[in-house]
Write an enzyme that holds these catalytic residues in place. Structure first.
Site, short mmCIF file in Angstrom:
data_model
loop_
_atom_site.label_atom_id
_atom_site.label_comp_id
_atom_site.label_asym_id
_atom_site.label_seq_id
_atom_site.Cartn_x
_atom_site.Cartn_y
_atom_site.Cartn_z
N HIS A 417 -4.24 -8.93 4.37
CA HIS A 417 -3.70 -7.59 4.08
C HIS A 417 -4.40 -6.48 4.84
CE1 HIS A 417 -1.30 -8.70 0.44
NE2 HIS A 417 -2.21 -9.66 0.36
N LYS A 610 -1.50 8.24 -2.70
CA LYS A 610 -2.03 6.90 -2.42
C LYS A 610 -3.54 7.00 -2.51
CE LYS A 610 0.20 7.21 1.65
NZ LYS A 610 1.00 6.11 2.11
N ARG A 611 -4.23 5.85 -2.41
CA ARG A 611 -5.69 5.93 -2.43
C ARG A 611 -6.17 6.86 -1.31
NH1 ARG A 611 -8.61 2.50 -6.07
NH2 ARG A 611 -10.38 3.26 -4.88
N LYS A 616 -5.99 6.60 6.00
CA LYS A 616 -4.68 7.06 5.53
C LYS A 616 -4.45 8.54 5.87
CE LYS A 616 -4.61 3.77 1.62
NZ LYS A 616 -3.44 2.90 1.81
N THR A 721 3.49 0.18 0.89
CA THR A 721 4.67 -0.17 0.11
C THR A 721 5.25 1.08 -0.55
OG1 THR A 721 3.09 -0.87 -1.58
CG2 THR A 721 4.25 -2.60 -0.38
N LYS A 725 9.18 2.72 -1.55
CA LYS A 725 9.58 3.29 -2.85
C LYS A 725 10.20 4.68 -2.66
CE LYS A 725 5.82 0.63 -4.75
NZ LYS A 725 4.38 0.61 -5.05
O1 H53 Z 1 -2.34 -4.10 0.62
C1 H53 Z 1 -0.98 -3.68 0.61
C2 H53 Z 1 -0.57 -3.10 1.94
C3 H53 Z 1 -1.54 -2.01 2.37
C4 H53 Z 1 -2.97 -2.52 2.31
C5 H53 Z 1 -3.26 -3.05 0.91
C6 H53 Z 1 -4.66 -3.56 0.69
C7 H53 Z 1 -5.33 -3.19 -0.48
O2 H53 Z 1 -4.73 -2.39 -1.37
C8 H53 Z 1 -6.63 -3.67 -0.71
C9 H53 Z 1 -7.23 -4.50 0.18
C10 H53 Z 1 -6.56 -4.89 1.32
O3 H53 Z 1 -7.12 -5.76 2.18
C11 H53 Z 1 -5.27 -4.40 1.58
O4 H53 Z 1 -3.87 -1.51 2.63
O5 H53 Z 1 -1.23 -1.59 3.68
O6 H53 Z 1 0.72 -2.59 1.85
C12 H53 Z 1 -0.14 -4.86 0.22
O7 H53 Z 1 -0.05 -5.78 1.26
#
Ligand code: H53
Length: 874
Positions: A417, A610-611, A616, A721, A725
């Site tokens: 991810h 978002k976080r 970001k 994601t 939404k």
């Molecule tokens: O995973 C989401 C992605 C997003 C990505 C996130 C994510 C985390 O929330 C935590 C750790 C990590 O390695 C990745 O930042 O881009 O959409 C689901 O795949």
């Protein structure tokens, strides 16, 4: 499968089978029974919490029937199961304040008033109905069992309003951001599509912290959620003892084979808590098993206790409970804490024990393991599962290494991810040696055999061996978890096309050479439309249903394409616009009530939630907002009148130890403090930071957005994601060519999205240029920096680091490079928003083309391409 009740006695069981309530009267009877017996209360002390508990229990009883049947069906048909291992499953956390602000006009009543009002209601007098988006498990159970009307009427007759009752739910927030929320969407889709699947996770006592904003700064408050949760089943009989520390000895068995014994150390017990996860419009109900830690009830404790060492026996207990006590609050950041590694092993060891135990009951041969079991690793967090399964097979079950390793690699799939270096997990060899001595040996063996095979195929390439080694020869030596996950899995996938390409050309490039391209694949992320459209935006969902032939689109999201026929339909457009406006009014009311700021619902709502993370780029957004403010200030009053009013809305948590992210929050709040009371500016610009962004709030915020921001530096956001939404809820997006934005563009068309900024293939060169050459700052951005440094937004020194990151430290996230195109693109947004007719057309067309982004599509792709699992007919 043997039944515990002998044949002759089963008749009585069938005769008395529990069937659950079938109508309103029976529902009421169940509620009263639960109030009086399960909760031991009565009409004298049945408050809303008790009514919520009892009503939930009535539904839970019915859900359990489906759940049991699903599990039995899966066992009897002996079908292959999917096991989804994720350290996070993010459902919403209930915030009691959210529920009072909805599209339908209403007022907020003090508690006593509400009580009086409820009584009035019970006596037949009505007040305006509140639509409540919160309360997932209860609402979801009602939705899936198709009995919401029954519950509504029944509760009303008992003196309660269903909206108030739903509002009592305090759900778990066992995740940080995208990764955990994706896991929750996947559970929903797996059940809805009738796949036999289990989720495995940890039952944290403290989920993600609650964020408070005090004087513009983030303050973290613990979130304790386990008061009473009717949706989980403690399984005190399902426990696994998990070993830590100790040492390894070797002996020879009768055949002269060397056997390893992991001895000594300490034991912690894992207790299972099961959460039924129902599918939409199907009786399929899968299981989410969360492990909780407690002290092992071994002799050790007992001895201490008897010898009068009470304190230390209690301390042991507390230490054991610490393992599942708290969710690490970092998203996309690896901190390498020992307790985190303990959590990981505790969880994967308990889960694997459970999976293996279930497999062994089938009495099949080991060679059939991967025909029965598919395990998906959600990121590298569960990578130790690979080592643990190998250990079980060779040390406990006595298989040969190669046979065991074949089973392991055909069982696991790994989803990557992230490519962010700071998020890629590495553990010091010494730490693993100490905590899991046998596992370290196995990791070394896995690495040895792997490197030997590489050496054979690519002789004399020492560099290659160093690059791909699972052990990084650094000081201290580290285990690279992503490499271990790649070597131990049969498929590796990224979560969006660009991301999957990137992992194959960067971090895993050598592995593509070694294993071949077929091992690597892409499954673009998706979201569940049940949650993110039907529940979050009920009016829009109903409007859509009325045009596309009912609610079937919630099961097949591609049916949305029929909306294209209605793009020019006047009445439809009007209703569409009204719904968006009503959602904005609801958010405006919420803003007024929580922040006491008036925002104009007719303004353009521009949202970034978002976080908080530098990649970001919320800093780019707030710098852009400052630029807008300075520009407006420099205008004449006449000129200003022509400008498009905006509300810039931010929300998101910063990891408690992420100082820069906290500074970004601070700057946003300081900008808001100045701008929001500037009489020259008025409605032209408002800057809002919404406290404690979470899933419940997302359900209110997302449907209210006109424009949302997905503006990560190209190549950094794996997928994202929330972009999906927002579009699904009829908002347009401004974004970079990153993650899933690219595929969203492909699906909805370039004319319906505002793209800007550097392309991922140019990022490296720019970074290089910043470090080794000149790096002139964009002049517009320079003005923004000057304003900050003059103290326009409070103590300038507070923001030195943010500015220095751009000016003096190489501008790693390319804020200056992208600034001009960002500002220009926002100008385009303003211009296009003025033409509301065209804007609405774009929104409708976009929604019509979003079918691809359902998590159902995603799960079908995993099932076919990775898990080799079929749905189980019901
Ligand atoms: O995973 C989401 C992605 C997003 C990505 C996130 C994510 C985390 O929330 C935590 C750790 C990590 O390695 C990745 O930042 O881009 O959409 C689901 O795949």
């Amino acid at each position: 499968v043997e039944a515990s009740i002998p044949e002759p006695q089963r008749e009585a069981w069938t005769k008395h089978e529990y069937t659950g309530f079938k109508n309103k009267d029976e529902f009421e009877k169940e509620v009263v029974r639960h109030v009086e017996t399960t909760l031991a209360r009565s009409i004298y002390n049945c408050d809303e919490t008790a009514a919520y508990s009892a009503a939930s229990l009535a539904f839970r009883d019915r859900l359990v029937k489906d759940w049991n049947k699903t599990q039995q069906r899966q066992t009897f048909t002996d079908s292959k199961r999917i096991y989804y291992l994720s350290l996070e499953f993010l459902n919403q956390k209930h915030d009691s304040r959210v529920q009072y602000f909805h599209a339908t006009p209403t007022r907020r009543l003090p508690v006593t008033m509400r009580y009086l009002d409820r009584r009035a209601h019970a006596q037949g007098r009505r007040r305006p109905c509140l639509q409540n988006p919160v309360g997932r498990a209860f609402d979801n159970a009602m939705l899936n069992l198709g009995a919401k009307d029954v519950a509504k009427e029944g509760l009303s007759e008992l003196g309660f309003r269903i909206e108030d009752i739903i509002g009592q739910e305090h759900d778990a927030a066992l995740g940080n951001g995208g990764l955990g929320r994706l896991a929750a969407c996947f559970l929903d889709s797996m059940a809805s599509l009738n796949y036999p699947a289990w989720g495995y996770g940890l039952r944290y006592r403290y989920g993600i912290f609650k964020q408070e904003i005090i004087d513009g700064y983030q303050v973290e408050v613990p979130d304790y959620w386990l008061d009473f949760n009717p949706w989980e089943f403690p399984r005190h009989d399902v426990t696994v003892d998990i070993q830590f520390y100790g040492h390894v000895s070797k002996s020879q068995d009768e055949n002269g084979k060397t056997v390893a014994h992991w001895e000594g150390g300490e034991m912690v017990t894992a207790v299972a808590y099961d959460v039924p996860t129902p599918g939409y419009d199907t009786p399929s109900t899968n299981n989410l098993r969360l492990w909780s830690s407690k002290a092992a009830s071994g002799e050790f404790d007992f001895q201490k206790f008897n010898s009068g060492d009470y304190e230390s026996s209690v301390a042991d207990q507390q230490r054991a409970e610490t393992i599942s006590a708290v969710l690490y609050p970092n998203d996309n950041l690896d901190r390498g804490k020992e307790l985190r590694l303990k959590q990981q092993y505790f969880w994967v060891a308990a889960s694997l024990y459970d999976i293996v135990r279930r497999f062994k009951k089938t009495k099949r041969k080991w060679a059939e393991f991967s025909d029965q079991v598919a395990i998906q690793l959600n990121d590298t967090h569960p990578t130790l599962a690979i080592v643990e399964l190998q250990r079980i097979l060779i040390d406990i079950e006595g298989l040969e290494w190669d046979e065991a390793w074949n089973i392991v690699t055909s069982t696991f799939g790994y989803t990557n991810h992230t490519v962010l270096p700071e998020a890629l997990e590495k553990w010091p060899v010494g730490l693993i040696q100490h905590l899991l001595p046998r596992h370290l040996q196995i990791i070394y063996d896995i690495n040895l055999f792997f490197l030997q095979s590489v050496e054979k195929r690519f002789p004399n390439d020492r560099d290659l061996l160093t690059r791909v080694s699972i052990i990084e020869e650094s000081q201290p030596k580290m285990v690279r978890m992503a490499f271990l996950a790649v070597v131990g899995s049969h498929k590796v996938n990224g979560v969006a096309e660009l991301h999957s390409d990137l992992i194959q050309t960067t971090i895993f490039r050598d592995f593509v050479t070694i294993f071949g391209e077929d091992k690597f694949t892409n499954v673009t992320n998706g979201i569940t439309p049940r949650r993110w459209l039907h529940q979050a935006n009920p009016r829009l969902s109903e409007l859509i249903a009325s045009k596309v032939g009912g609610h079937q689109f919630l099961k097949d999201l591609t049916l949305l394409n029929q909306l294209e026929h209605f793009v020019d339909d006047k009445d439809f457009r009007k209703e569409w616009a009204e719904i968006k406006y009503a959602n904005k009014v609801r958010l405006a009311k919420y803003i007024k009530s929580t922040l006491n700021i008036n925002v104009n619902p007719a303004a353009l709502f521009d949202v970034q939630v978002k976080r908080i993370h530098e990649y970001k780029r919320q800093q780019l957004n707030i710098f852009g907002v400052i630029h807008r403010y300075l520009t407006l200030k420099a205008m004449s009053p006449e000129e200003r009148k022509k400008q498009q009013p905006r509300v810039s809305i931010f929300g998101g948590k910063a990891a408690p130890g992420y100082w820069m992210a906290k500074q970004i929050i601070h700057l946003i709040n300081n900008v808001g403090s100045l701008v929001n009371k500037d009489a020259d500016i008025g409605d032209l610009l408002k800057v809002i930071f919404l406290e404690d962004y979470n899933v419940s709030k997302a359900e209110m915020i997302i449907p209210a957005s006109d424009l949302s921001e997905h503006i990560s530096t190209a190549g950094t956001e794996a997928s994202g994601t929330s972009n999906m939404k927002f579009v699904l809820n009829g908002g347009l997006i401004i974004g970079t060519c990153d993650g899933a934005n690219i595929e969203i563009t492909r699906e909805i068309g370039q004319e319906n999205i505002f793209l800007f900024g550097t392309l991922s293939e140019d990022v490296e060169d720019l970074r290089h240029a910043h470090t080794y050459g000149e790096h002139p700052i964009d002049p517009g951005l320079e003005k923004v920096f000057n304003a900050i440094q003059k103290g326009m937004f409070g103590e300038p020194n507070d923001f030195n680091a943010m500015i220095n990151a751009v000016r003096n430290h190489g501008d790693y996230y390319l804020v200056s490079d992208d600034f001009q195109s960002y500002i220009d693109t926002h100008k385009m947004v303003d211009a296009e928003y003025q033409n509301q007719e065209e804007w609405i057309s774009k929104c409708i067309r976009s929604v019509a083309r979003m079918g691809f982004f359902s998590s159902d599509r995603c799960i079908n792709e995993y099932a076919e391409g990775i898990w080799n699992v079929e749905p189980l007919a019901v």
